[in-house]
Design a protein around this motif. Structure first.
Motif, PDB file in Angstrom:
ATOM      1  N   PHE A  95      -0.395  -6.056  -9.957  1.00 38.49           N
ATOM      2  CA  PHE A  95       0.374  -7.295  -9.794  1.00 38.49           C
ATOM      3  C   PHE A  95       0.446  -7.694  -8.325  1.00 38.49           C
ATOM      4  CE2 PHE A  95       4.658  -9.420  -9.605  1.00 38.49           C
ATOM      5  CZ  PHE A  95       4.277 -10.572 -10.262  1.00 38.49           C
ATOM      6  N   LEU A  96       0.735  -6.721  -7.435  1.00 40.10           N
ATOM      7  CA  LEU A  96       0.869  -7.028  -6.015  1.00 40.10           C
ATOM      8  C   LEU A  96      -0.455  -7.437  -5.385  1.00 40.10           C
ATOM      9  CD1 LEU A  96       3.327  -4.210  -4.879  1.00 40.10           C
ATOM     10  CD2 LEU A  96       3.828  -6.630  -5.219  1.00 40.10           C
ATOM     11  N   ALA A  97      -1.573  -6.990  -5.981  1.00 42.79           N
ATOM     12  CA  ALA A  97      -2.889  -7.356  -5.449  1.00 42.79           C
ATOM     13  C   ALA A  97      -3.418  -8.652  -6.035  1.00 42.79           C
ATOM     14  CB  ALA A  97      -3.882  -6.223  -5.731  1.00 42.79           C
ATOM     15  N   SER A  98      -2.683  -9.244  -6.959  1.00 36.48           N
ATOM     16  CA  SER A  98      -3.141 -10.454  -7.643  1.00 36.48           C
ATOM     17  C   SER A  98      -2.713 -11.699  -6.877  1.00 36.48           C
ATOM     18  CB  SER A  98      -2.548 -10.496  -9.055  1.00 36.48           C
ATOM     19  OG  SER A  98      -1.159 -10.792  -8.990  1.00 36.48           O
ATOM     20  N   THR A 114      11.515   1.934  -5.225  1.00 36.08           N
ATOM     21  CA  THR A 114      11.681   2.101  -6.668  1.00 36.08           C
ATOM     22  C   THR A 114      10.678   1.230  -7.426  1.00 36.08           C
ATOM     23  OG1 THR A 114      14.045   2.484  -6.306  1.00 36.08           O
ATOM     24  CG2 THR A 114      13.356   2.018  -8.546  1.00 36.08           C
ATOM     25  N   PHE A 115      10.468   0.023  -6.924  1.00 37.86           N
ATOM     26  CA  PHE A 115       9.528  -0.909  -7.564  1.00 37.86           C
ATOM     27  C   PHE A 115       8.106  -0.363  -7.548  1.00 37.86           C
ATOM     28  CE2 PHE A 115       6.987  -4.966  -6.854  1.00 37.86           C
ATOM     29  CZ  PHE A 115       6.891  -5.250  -8.210  1.00 37.86           C
ATOM     30  N   LEU A 116       7.667   0.157  -6.399  1.00 38.09           N
ATOM     31  CA  LEU A 116       6.315   0.699  -6.299  1.00 38.09           C
ATOM     32  C   LEU A 116       6.089   1.836  -7.289  1.00 38.09           C
ATOM     33  CD1 LEU A 116       5.714   0.740  -2.425  1.00 38.09           C
ATOM     34  CD2 LEU A 116       4.594  -0.720  -4.115  1.00 38.09           C
ATOM     35  N   LEU A 117       7.115   2.628  -7.532  1.00 34.46           N
ATOM     36  CA  LEU A 117       7.001   3.750  -8.461  1.00 34.46           C
ATOM     37  C   LEU A 117       7.033   3.296  -9.921  1.00 34.46           C
ATOM     38  CD1 LEU A 117       9.374   6.179  -6.557  1.00 34.46           C
ATOM     39  CD2 LEU A 117       6.897   6.454  -6.825  1.00 34.46           C
ATOM     40  N   GLY A 118       7.375   2.017 -10.145  1.00 33.41           N
ATOM     41  CA  GLY A 118       7.414   1.498 -11.519  1.00 33.41           C
ATOM     42  C   GLY A 118       8.663   1.901 -12.271  1.00 33.41           C
ATOM     43  N   THR A 137       0.812  -1.217   0.000  1.00 36.63           N
ATOM     44  CA  THR A 137       0.000   0.000   0.000  1.00 36.63           C
ATOM     45  C   THR A 137       0.844   1.264   0.000  1.00 36.63           C
ATOM     46  OG1 THR A 137      -0.107   0.051   2.420  1.00 36.63           O
ATOM     47  CG2 THR A 137      -1.810  -1.209   1.258  1.00 36.63           C
ATOM     48  N   GLY A 138       2.176   1.121  -0.058  1.00 34.86           N
ATOM     49  CA  GLY A 138       3.054   2.286  -0.095  1.00 34.86           C
ATOM     50  C   GLY A 138       3.728   2.612   1.210  1.00 34.86           C
ATOM     51  N   ASP A 139       3.352   1.949   2.308  1.00 26.59           N
ATOM     52  CA  ASP A 139       3.953   2.222   3.612  1.00 26.59           C
ATOM     53  C   ASP A 139       5.241   1.400   3.743  1.00 26.59           C
ATOM     54  OD1 ASP A 139       4.675   2.643   6.212  1.00 26.59           O
ATOM     55  OD2 ASP A 139       2.709   2.165   7.078  1.00 26.59           O
ATOM     56  N   LEU A 140       6.379   2.089   3.646  1.00 26.23           N
ATOM     57  CA  LEU A 140       7.679   1.421   3.699  1.00 26.23           C
ATOM     58  C   LEU A 140       8.416   1.708   4.999  1.00 26.23           C
ATOM     59  CD1 LEU A 140       8.618   2.194   0.021  1.00 26.23           C
ATOM     60  CD2 LEU A 140       8.424  -0.097   0.962  1.00 26.23           C
ATOM     61  N   SER A 141       7.696   2.187   6.008  1.00 29.15           N
ATOM     62  CA  SER A 141       8.360   2.586   7.247  1.00 29.15           C
ATOM     63  C   SER A 141       9.082   1.422   7.919  1.00 29.15           C
ATOM     64  CB  SER A 141       7.328   3.198   8.209  1.00 29.15           C
ATOM     65  OG  SER A 141       6.256   2.291   8.451  1.00 29.15           O
ATOM     66  N   GLU A 142       8.500   0.210   7.870  1.00 30.49           N
ATOM     67  CA  GLU A 142       9.178  -0.938   8.480  1.00 30.49           C
ATOM     68  C   GLU A 142      10.492  -1.245   7.778  1.00 30.49           C
ATOM     69  OE1 GLU A 142       6.528  -4.241  10.319  1.00 30.49           O
ATOM     70  OE2 GLU A 142       5.542  -3.632   8.457  1.00 30.49           O
ATOM     71  N   SER A 193       7.942   7.983   5.336  1.00 36.23           N
ATOM     72  CA  SER A 193       8.351   6.811   4.536  1.00 36.23           C
ATOM     73  C   SER A 193       7.158   6.149   3.861  1.00 36.23           C
ATOM     74  CB  SER A 193       9.084   5.783   5.409  1.00 36.23           C
ATOM     75  OG  SER A 193      10.208   6.355   6.034  1.00 36.23           O
ATOM     76  N   ILE A 194       6.199   6.967   3.436  1.00 35.63           N
ATOM     77  CA  ILE A 194       5.007   6.460   2.770  1.00 35.63           C
ATOM     78  C   ILE A 194       4.918   7.054   1.370  1.00 35.63           C
ATOM     79  CG2 ILE A 194       2.484   6.412   2.775  1.00 35.63           C
ATOM     80  CD1 ILE A 194       2.579   6.450   5.813  1.00 35.63           C
ATOM     81  N   ILE A 195       4.769   6.184   0.362  1.00 35.49           N
ATOM     82  CA  ILE A 195       4.552   6.625  -1.014  1.00 35.49           C
ATOM     83  C   ILE A 195       3.047   6.697  -1.234  1.00 35.49           C
ATOM     84  CG2 ILE A 195       4.877   6.043  -3.448  1.00 35.49           C
ATOM     85  CD1 ILE A 195       7.459   4.634  -2.680  1.00 35.49           C
ATOM     86  N   PRO A 196       2.511   7.855  -1.605  1.00 30.87           N
ATOM     87  CA  PRO A 196       1.054   7.991  -1.777  1.00 30.87           C
ATOM     88  C   PRO A 196       0.522   7.029  -2.836  1.00 30.87           C
ATOM     89  CG  PRO A 196       2.121  10.143  -1.723  1.00 30.87           C
ATOM     90  CD  PRO A 196       3.221   9.125  -1.813  1.00 30.87           C
ATOM     91  N   GLN A 197      -0.740   6.674  -2.681  1.00 30.28           N
ATOM     92  CA  GLN A 197      -1.377   5.724  -3.586  1.00 30.28           C
ATOM     93  C   GLN A 197      -1.311   6.187  -5.035  1.00 30.28           C
ATOM     94  OE1 GLN A 197      -3.183   2.653  -2.989  1.00 30.28           O
ATOM     95  NE2 GLN A 197      -2.039   2.696  -1.068  1.00 30.28           N
ATOM     96  N   ASN A 198      -1.483   7.493  -5.268  1.00 33.94           N
ATOM     97  CA  ASN A 198      -1.499   7.974  -6.650  1.00 33.94           C
ATOM     98  C   ASN A 198      -0.133   7.909  -7.320  1.00 33.94           C
ATOM     99  OD1 ASN A 198      -0.768  10.282  -4.873  1.00 33.94           O
ATOM    100  ND2 ASN A 198      -0.604  11.369  -6.820  1.00 33.94           N
ATOM    101  N   CYS A 199       0.926   7.689  -6.537  1.00 33.39           N
ATOM    102  CA  CYS A 199       2.277   7.597  -7.096  1.00 33.39           C
ATOM    103  C   CYS A 199       2.682   6.149  -7.398  1.00 33.39           C
ATOM    104  CB  CYS A 199       3.295   8.216  -6.145  1.00 33.39           C
ATOM    105  SG  CYS A 199       3.087  10.003  -5.890  1.00 33.39           S
TER     106      CYS A 199
END
Length: 392
Positions: A69-72, A297-301, A3-8, A55-61
């Motif tokens: 793919f990650l939701a599949s 980097t992966f989440l951003l495509g 979901t974009g939360d990379l804080s962990e 450390s959170i990437i917004p959903q729209n990004c």
């Protein structure tokens, strides 16, 4: 992370993540033409580094194809605690093998005998993997037919004529082949539309945090061979000489295709989400010791290297091979025998029925394509095939 939360990850690795840059100090874009990120998801000033808040990437990004793919079901949810090694499953590999053969002998008369044999073998291998797209299917079928006619012409002369046929059919496919074009399903354009190639792209990072999708090397592979062989051997015994002579003619037909990278392979690095450093020439490099994570980097495509094999590499090879021999076992004395003989073999170069085999002549400054026939050697290549004609 999905979901974009990379804080962990940031807390565990001790490396903050930053927004990627769109241009270098020279104003040159850092993305290929036609590729971009949504507004607010990148920094346009290469001299400024902006850390992602909390450390959170917004959903729209998040890239739509990555999100889908990650939701599949192709990326199973963790079933064990921790950030790493948290998917535990049982895999299996099954092999089924069947084999059969039969032979028939027929004595026509005391001087003529026929025999024939047919053999069949089939092997099916199935393997699974913790990642559903990485299972494999291997099928191999082998068939042989042998016919032999032995004719005793006289007490000193025997002729044996034979005909052989071999069919070898081996295929190696991913579990999604002919079923699901995962790459197209999640929204990655340009991948192969050939059903045998269908499956998932491969996402790999150089820091070991990402290894998802399907291997791109080694499948699909299909090899179908038909070999027809005709031989005749004559044996003659005269006094101290035992002479043998014969000929063989072999028709070889090979159909092979082996596709690599048909579903797309993406190499991901922490660099784009690390702090940017402007070099003296205006280009930028990344300080990965101070930040950056491949999952971000992966989440951003964003990928450093994207590889895709296009087209159909099927070849249809044909040739006639032949051989001839004559030999004499000459028994000069009871304790001395001389074996002399000659043999000639001819195996011509393969011919492709579609005249699509090419060679590349690298002897000059400019590479040249060499292919069968006459006219333009580049005919039929299409606009997607380019050859640099600049000798420098």
């Amino acid at each position: 992370m999905r979901t974009g939360d990379l804080s962990e990850y940031v807390n565990d690795q001790g490396t903050p993540i930053y927004m990627p840059h769109s241009v270098d100090a020279n104003g040159d874009p850092l993305f290929y033409s036609g590729n971009s990120l949504p507004a607010g998801c990148y920094v346009s000033d290469p001299n400024t580094n902006v850390e992602w808040a909390n450390s959170i990437i917004p959903q729209n990004c998040i890239d739509p194809a990555v999100a889908k793919f990650l939701a599949s079901p192709y990326v199973p949810e963790p079933n064990a605690p921790g950030l790493y090694g948290n998917l535990i499953t049982t895999s299996r590999a099954d092999t089924d093998y069947d084999q059969g053969s039969g032979r028939l002998d027929y004595v026509i008369n005391p001087t003529n005998m026929l025999w024939g044999r047919y053999s069949y073998g089939r092997e099916k291998d199935r393997s699974t993997d913790p990642l559903p797209t990485r299972g494999m299917r291997d099928d191999t079928i082998t068939q042989t037919v042998n016919l032999n006619w032995t004719w005793t012409i006289n007490p000193h002369m025997v002729n044996a004529a034979q005909a052989h046929y071999l069919r070898f059919n081996a295929a190696n496919y991913g579990v999604s082949a002919f079923k699901t074009n995962v790459a197209a399903e999640i929204g990655i354009p340009g991948t192969s539309n050939i059903p045998a190639d269908w499956g998932a792209p491969d996402f790999e990072s150089d820091d070991g945090l990402i290894s998802l999708g399907e291997d791109q090397i080694g499948h699909p592979v299909v090899n179908i061979d038909n070999v027809y062989e005709y031989t005749d051997n004559l044996s003659v015994s005269r006094g101290r000489h035992f002479i043998q002579a014969g000929a063989s003619f072999r028709r070889e037909q090979l159909k092979v295709f082996s596709h690599n990278w048909p579903r797309g392979a993406f190499q991901i690095t922490p660099g784009p989400t690390a702090p940017a450093v402007v070099n003296p020439d205006g280009t930028i490099s990344y300080d990965t010791s101070s930040g950056g994570l491949s999952p971000a980097t992966f989440l951003l495509g964003i990928s450093d290297i994207s590889t895709l094999g296009v087209g159909d590499t099927t070849v249809h090879l044909r040739r006639w091979a032949q051989s001839y021999y004559i030999q004499d076992d000459w028994k000069i004395k009871p304790n001395l025998t001389i074996n002399i003989g000659l043999r000639y073999e001819y195996a011509p170069y393969w011919h492709d029925t579609n005249n699509m085999m090419v060679n590349l002549d690298l002897s000059g400054k400019i590479p040249e394509v060499i292919r069968a026939g006459s006219g333009d050697p580049y005919a039929g290549f299409g606009s997607g095939v380019l050859l640099d004609n600049d000798p420098n």
